[in-house]
Design an enzyme around this catalytic site. Structure first.
Site, mmCIF file in Angstrom:
data_model
loop_
_atom_site.group_PDB
_atom_site.id
_atom_site.type_symbol
_atom_site.label_atom_id
_atom_site.label_comp_id
_atom_site.label_asym_id
_atom_site.label_seq_id
_atom_site.Cartn_x
_atom_site.Cartn_y
_atom_site.Cartn_z
ATOM 1 C CG PHE A 37 -23.278 -14.825 -8.604
ATOM 2 C CD1 PHE A 37 -23.973 -15.247 -9.716
ATOM 3 C CD2 PHE A 37 -22.849 -13.511 -8.557
ATOM 4 C CE1 PHE A 37 -24.247 -14.370 -10.773
ATOM 5 C CE2 PHE A 37 -23.107 -12.628 -9.593
ATOM 6 C CZ PHE A 37 -23.820 -13.060 -10.708
ATOM 7 C CB ALA A 158 -32.937 -16.527 -8.478
ATOM 8 C CE LYS A 159 -25.371 -10.689 -7.613
ATOM 9 N NZ LYS A 159 -25.509 -9.701 -8.678
ATOM 10 C CB SER A 160 -29.477 -17.552 -11.466
ATOM 11 O OG SER A 160 -30.080 -16.945 -12.589
ATOM 12 C CE1 TYR A 164 -25.587 -9.907 -13.097
ATOM 13 C CE2 TYR A 164 -26.640 -11.852 -12.203
ATOM 14 C CZ TYR A 164 -26.329 -10.512 -12.105
ATOM 15 O OH TYR A 164 -26.764 -9.783 -11.032
#
Ligand SMILES: Cc1ncc(COP(=O)(O)O)c(C=O)c1O
Length: 314
Positions: A37, A158-160, A164
């Site tokens: 995202f 990577a913004k995975s 989070y």
């Protein structure tokens, strides 16, 4: 606080109502966190709403997808246009946009490769991330007992969604102990980043931030800060940083799309500098807000104005 959403959502090329933007609980993303995202702010400017660094956020989304072997059916330009359209159809004067790429409903095993890829673009109103007065007064934070991901486990670039889960542990620990946010170390014991922002220290007029090898998200605001600091004649060093540098720094601040530039006034109850937002943080914050709000010349083409015809939208 409930989300203050805008009513129209872009889904795989069409606009749908917010209420219809749903996934089945058996979708791959639910069990296996298969989601990449982004987070992009659209600011109110004198020339209408403008997305800040749309191109770079879209590129990072493409990069995140590439790392996880997802080939999108849309080009970066198509996604950029879709985000401009999202602002327009929602008539949003300003908003935060959350592009989401996920592996949807289909097979139920770990292998993601046969599950459909879905893209959603959502928009909502978001104020100051760490509290209404956080930008002016600064925040009290701690170092986390949780570490960021070890190299070659979950890719930090990577913004995975999976990353989070680590951020949530860091954030919950901070809040439980009465802090606004926490800074995590990497597995080598060097400083990494906060649960949702990059971190800078200022000492003797020089800026220091942690490198990509310290398990940080390559923040677009971090890059913006480096550019603005260099414009202001400040030296910036990206290098492995020990925890104690932050205790003895003259100033510390967070930066991120959501956090913008948030001064840190104490860490682990140790006062940073005078315990007030410092002069360099303030100057950078002022310049940053002037750029994103279109009050300063956009030398770098960072703003995408949404109310202009498509061809001139950059
Ligand atoms: C873990 C983490 N690090 C850093 C950042 C800052 O990245 P950016 O400036 O691109 O928003 C974010 C914000 O998305 C984040 O969640």
């Amino acid at each position: 606080m409930p989300v203050q959403n805008y009513p129209r959502v872009w889904h795989n090329g069409a606009f749908i109502p917010w209420e219809d933007a749903r996934v089945h609980v058996a979708s791959h993303v639910i069990s296996y966190a298969s989601c990449l995202f982004e987070g992009i702010r659209c600011y109110q400017t004198p020339h209408g709403p403008a997305l800040f660094r749309l191109k770079e956020h879209t590129q990072r989304l493409m990069d995140s997808c590439k790392i996880y072997r997802i080939a999108l059916d849309y080009s970066p330009e198509q996604l950029e246009q879709a985000m401009v359209d999202l602002v327009r159809v929602n008539e949003a004067p300003h908003c935060y946009i959350r592009p989401v790429v996920l592996r949807g409903y289909g097979e139920v095993g770990v292998n993601p490769l046969n599950n459909p890829v879905e893209i959603y673009l959502l928009a909502w109103k978001w104020g100051r991330y760490l509290g209404e007065d956080s930008l002016t007064r600064g925040v009290d934070v701690c170092f986390s007992t949780w570490q960021r991901m070890a190299p070659n486990t979950l890719p930090a670039m990577a913004k995975s969604a999976a990353n989070y889960m680590n951020s949530q542990l860091i954030k919950m620990e901070a809040l439980t102990n009465g802090y606004a946010e926490a800074i995590a170390l990497d597995t080598a014991g060097n400083v990494s980043e906060a649960s949702g922002a990059n971190v800078f220290a200022v000492r003797h007029g020089k800026l220091f931030t942690t490198p990509l090898t310290s398990a940080v998200l390559p923040g677009i605001t971090r890059d913006t800060v480096i550019t603005l600091a260099q414009e202001m004649g400040l030296a910036v060093f990206e290098q492995a940083l020990p925890r104690e540098l932050f205790y003895i720094a003259d100033e510390v601040f967070f930066c991120g799309t959501a956090a913008e530039i948030t001064p840190v006034r104490s860490i682990d109850r140790i006062k940073i500098g005078s315990g007030e937002p410092g002069p360099i943080t303030r100057r950078l914050q002022e310049r940053y807000l002037a750029v994103v709000e279109g009050r300063r010349e956009d030398h770098y083409g960072w703003l995408t104005f949404c109310n202009q015809p498509a061809a001139a939208a950059r």
